[in-house]
Design a protein around this motif. Structure first.
Motif, PDB file in Angstrom:
ATOM      1  N   LYS A 146      44.527  23.406  50.091  1.00 37.56           N
ATOM      2  CA  LYS A 146      43.410  23.912  49.300  1.00 37.56           C
ATOM      3  C   LYS A 146      43.658  23.649  47.817  1.00 37.56           C
ATOM      4  CE  LYS A 146      42.432  27.647  52.511  1.00 37.56           C
ATOM      5  NZ  LYS A 146      42.504  29.097  52.714  1.00 37.56           N
ATOM      6  N   TYR A 147      42.561  23.400  47.093  1.00 35.00           N
ATOM      7  CA  TYR A 147      42.654  23.221  45.645  1.00 35.00           C
ATOM      8  C   TYR A 147      41.330  23.560  44.998  1.00 35.00           C
ATOM      9  CZ  TYR A 147      40.153  18.767  46.051  1.00 35.00           C
ATOM     10  OH  TYR A 147      39.206  17.809  46.299  1.00 35.00           O
ATOM     11  N   THR A 148      41.364  23.811  43.699  1.00 33.88           N
ATOM     12  CA  THR A 148      40.162  24.052  42.915  1.00 33.88           C
ATOM     13  C   THR A 148      40.453  23.746  41.451  1.00 33.88           C
ATOM     14  OG1 THR A 148      38.364  25.602  42.464  1.00 33.88           O
ATOM     15  CG2 THR A 148      40.594  26.504  42.467  1.00 33.88           C
ATOM     16  N   PHE A 149      39.399  23.676  40.663  1.00 32.75           N
ATOM     17  CA  PHE A 149      39.520  23.372  39.236  1.00 32.75           C
ATOM     18  C   PHE A 149      38.892  24.467  38.387  1.00 32.75           C
ATOM     19  CE2 PHE A 149      40.026  19.184  41.060  1.00 32.75           C
ATOM     20  CZ  PHE A 149      41.000  18.613  40.253  1.00 32.75           C
ATOM     21  N   PHE A 150      39.410  24.610  37.179  1.00 30.20           N
ATOM     22  CA  PHE A 150      38.837  25.460  36.134  1.00 30.20           C
ATOM     23  C   PHE A 150      39.190  24.805  34.807  1.00 30.20           C
ATOM     24  CE2 PHE A 150      43.112  26.901  36.864  1.00 30.20           C
ATOM     25  CZ  PHE A 150      43.594  27.422  35.673  1.00 30.20           C
ATOM     26  N   LYS A 151      38.754  25.367  33.686  1.00 32.69           N
ATOM     27  CA  LYS A 151      38.998  24.744  32.383  1.00 32.69           C
ATOM     28  C   LYS A 151      39.606  25.730  31.403  1.00 32.69           C
ATOM     29  CE  LYS A 151      35.309  21.396  32.884  1.00 32.69           C
ATOM     30  NZ  LYS A 151      34.025  20.902  32.412  1.00 32.69           N
ATOM     31  N   TYR A 165      46.294  31.214  27.733  1.00 32.21           N
ATOM     32  CA  TYR A 165      47.476  30.815  28.496  1.00 32.21           C
ATOM     33  C   TYR A 165      48.454  31.972  28.720  1.00 32.21           C
ATOM     34  CZ  TYR A 165      46.100  25.938  28.560  1.00 32.21           C
ATOM     35  OH  TYR A 165      45.428  24.773  28.816  1.00 32.21           O
ATOM     36  N   THR A 166      48.551  32.909  27.768  1.00 36.45           N
ATOM     37  CA  THR A 166      49.514  34.009  27.933  1.00 36.45           C
ATOM     38  C   THR A 166      48.912  35.223  28.622  1.00 36.45           C
ATOM     39  OG1 THR A 166      49.067  34.917  25.725  1.00 36.45           O
ATOM     40  CG2 THR A 166      50.864  33.297  25.925  1.00 36.45           C
ATOM     41  N   GLN A 167      47.677  35.578  28.281  1.00 36.51           N
ATOM     42  CA  GLN A 167      47.085  36.794  28.828  1.00 36.51           C
ATOM     43  C   GLN A 167      46.282  36.544  30.100  1.00 36.51           C
ATOM     44  OE1 GLN A 167      47.997  39.784  27.426  1.00 36.51           O
ATOM     45  NE2 GLN A 167      49.302  38.360  26.308  1.00 36.51           N
ATOM     46  N   LYS A 168      45.504  35.491  30.130  1.00 35.59           N
ATOM     47  CA  LYS A 168      44.675  35.230  31.315  1.00 35.59           C
ATOM     48  C   LYS A 168      45.458  34.513  32.408  1.00 35.59           C
ATOM     49  CE  LYS A 168      40.362  35.747  29.057  1.00 35.59           C
ATOM     50  NZ  LYS A 168      39.312  36.495  29.659  1.00 35.59           N
ATOM     51  N   LEU A 169      46.303  33.522  32.032  1.00 37.59           N
ATOM     52  CA  LEU A 169      47.117  32.824  33.031  1.00 37.59           C
ATOM     53  C   LEU A 169      48.487  33.470  33.205  1.00 37.59           C
ATOM     54  CD1 LEU A 169      46.334  29.044  32.420  1.00 37.59           C
ATOM     55  CD2 LEU A 169      45.115  30.713  33.812  1.00 37.59           C
ATOM     56  N   GLY A 170      48.890  34.316  32.272  1.00 35.85           N
ATOM     57  CA  GLY A 170      50.130  35.074  32.412  1.00 35.85           C
ATOM     58  C   GLY A 170      51.412  34.291  32.161  1.00 35.85           C
ATOM     59  N   GLU A 201      41.555  35.883  41.020  1.00 38.87           N
ATOM     60  CA  GLU A 201      42.174  36.484  39.837  1.00 38.87           C
ATOM     61  C   GLU A 201      41.597  35.887  38.560  1.00 38.87           C
ATOM     62  OE1 GLU A 201      46.486  36.654  39.953  1.00 38.87           O
ATOM     63  OE2 GLU A 201      46.436  37.084  42.096  1.00 38.87           O
ATOM     64  N   LEU A 202      41.400  34.574  38.538  1.00 40.28           N
ATOM     65  CA  LEU A 202      40.804  33.928  37.364  1.00 40.28           C
ATOM     66  C   LEU A 202      39.374  34.414  37.153  1.00 40.28           C
ATOM     67  CD1 LEU A 202      42.044  30.248  37.734  1.00 40.28           C
ATOM     68  CD2 LEU A 202      42.871  31.975  36.127  1.00 40.28           C
ATOM     69  N   GLU A 203      38.616  34.527  38.228  1.00 36.72           N
ATOM     70  CA  GLU A 203      37.231  34.988  38.121  1.00 36.72           C
ATOM     71  C   GLU A 203      37.171  36.423  37.593  1.00 36.72           C
ATOM     72  OE1 GLU A 203      35.991  34.031  42.107  1.00 36.72           O
ATOM     73  OE2 GLU A 203      35.138  32.108  41.441  1.00 36.72           O
ATOM     74  N   ARG A 204      38.146  37.257  37.944  1.00 37.58           N
ATOM     75  CA  ARG A 204      38.201  38.620  37.394  1.00 37.58           C
ATOM     76  C   ARG A 204      38.439  38.581  35.882  1.00 37.58           C
ATOM     77  NH1 ARG A 204      40.510  39.844  42.371  1.00 37.58           N
ATOM     78  NH2 ARG A 204      42.663  39.650  41.693  1.00 37.58           N
ATOM     79  N   GLU A 205      39.054  37.511  35.411  1.00 35.11           N
ATOM     80  CA  GLU A 205      39.281  37.319  33.969  1.00 35.11           C
ATOM     81  C   GLU A 205      38.094  36.606  33.311  1.00 35.11           C
ATOM     82  OE1 GLU A 205      41.686  38.380  32.028  1.00 35.11           O
ATOM     83  OE2 GLU A 205      42.865  39.296  33.639  1.00 35.11           O
ATOM     84  N   VAL A 264      42.848  30.665  47.015  1.00 32.70           N
ATOM     85  CA  VAL A 264      41.707  31.588  47.038  1.00 32.70           C
ATOM     86  C   VAL A 264      42.026  32.836  46.218  1.00 32.70           C
ATOM     87  CG1 VAL A 264      40.252  33.029  48.509  1.00 32.70           C
ATOM     88  CG2 VAL A 264      40.807  30.689  49.209  1.00 32.70           C
ATOM     89  N   LYS A 265      43.194  33.416  46.438  1.00 32.30           N
ATOM     90  CA  LYS A 265      43.595  34.613  45.697  1.00 32.30           C
ATOM     91  C   LYS A 265      43.718  34.317  44.200  1.00 32.30           C
ATOM     92  CE  LYS A 265      47.204  38.099  45.359  1.00 32.30           C
ATOM     93  NZ  LYS A 265      48.532  38.515  45.767  1.00 32.30           N
ATOM     94  N   ALA A 266      44.322  33.185  43.849  1.00 29.25           N
ATOM     95  CA  ALA A 266      44.478  32.819  42.442  1.00 29.25           C
ATOM     96  C   ALA A 266      43.115  32.600  41.791  1.00 29.25           C
ATOM     97  CB  ALA A 266      45.349  31.572  42.316  1.00 29.25           C
ATOM     98  N   ALA A 267      42.200  31.951  42.498  1.00 29.70           N
ATOM     99  CA  ALA A 267      40.850  31.728  41.965  1.00 29.70           C
ATOM    100  C   ALA A 267      40.140  33.058  41.734  1.00 29.70           C
ATOM    101  CB  ALA A 267      40.053  30.847  42.922  1.00 29.70           C
TER     102      ALA A 267
END
Length: 129
Positions: free
Chosen positions: A112-117, A24-29, A92-96, A87-90
């Motif tokens: 637009k929307y998407t999910f992750f866990k 939550y702090t490092q990957k999601l910032g 960024e998550l994939e780079r993490e 799209v940009k946020a997704a």
């Protein structure tokens, strides 16, 4: 009639405090507002800021039961974060190295929307502003 102003916070119980704190702090910032260890509960409590006013309270407890995933059970279904560009946020998550579902379009709003866990499998959503 009761007047609710906004959602103040969402509380999440994690299985591994350090792993979830890092996520939550490092990957999601998300910035840390306050962190404490509560000896009487053998529990950490971490307050994180989302945007300008909303908070996530991250808790650890000894041996919490697992969350029922599928089939979907009653209760909180997912936590959604608003972003300017899904799209940009997704990306960024994939780079993490966070797996992200394909971006979809909400048939009602056209957004637009998407999910992750998160590390415990809690479903999180990115929803375009």
């Amino acid at each position: 009639m009761l007047k609710l102003n906004k959602v103040h916070h969402v509380a999440i119980i994690c299985s591994n405090y350090e792993v979830s704190k890092h996520f939550y702090t490092q990957k999601l910032g998300l910035p840390i507002l306050h962190e404490m260890y509560r000896e009487e509960r053998q529990s950490y409590k971490l307050d994180l800021l989302v945007g300008e006013t909303t908070q996530i309270e991250l808790f650890s407890f000894p041996d919490p039961p697992q969350r029922v995933q599928y089939p979907e059970a009653r209760g909180l279904r997912h936590l959604a974060f608003e972003v300017d560009d899904v799209v940009k946020a997704a990306e960024e998550l994939e780079r993490e190295e966070i797996e992200v579902e394909p971006v979809r379009i909400d048939p009602v709003t056209g957004k637009k929307y998407t999910f992750f866990k998160d590390p415990d499998g809690l479903p999180l959503e990115l929803y375009e502003a």
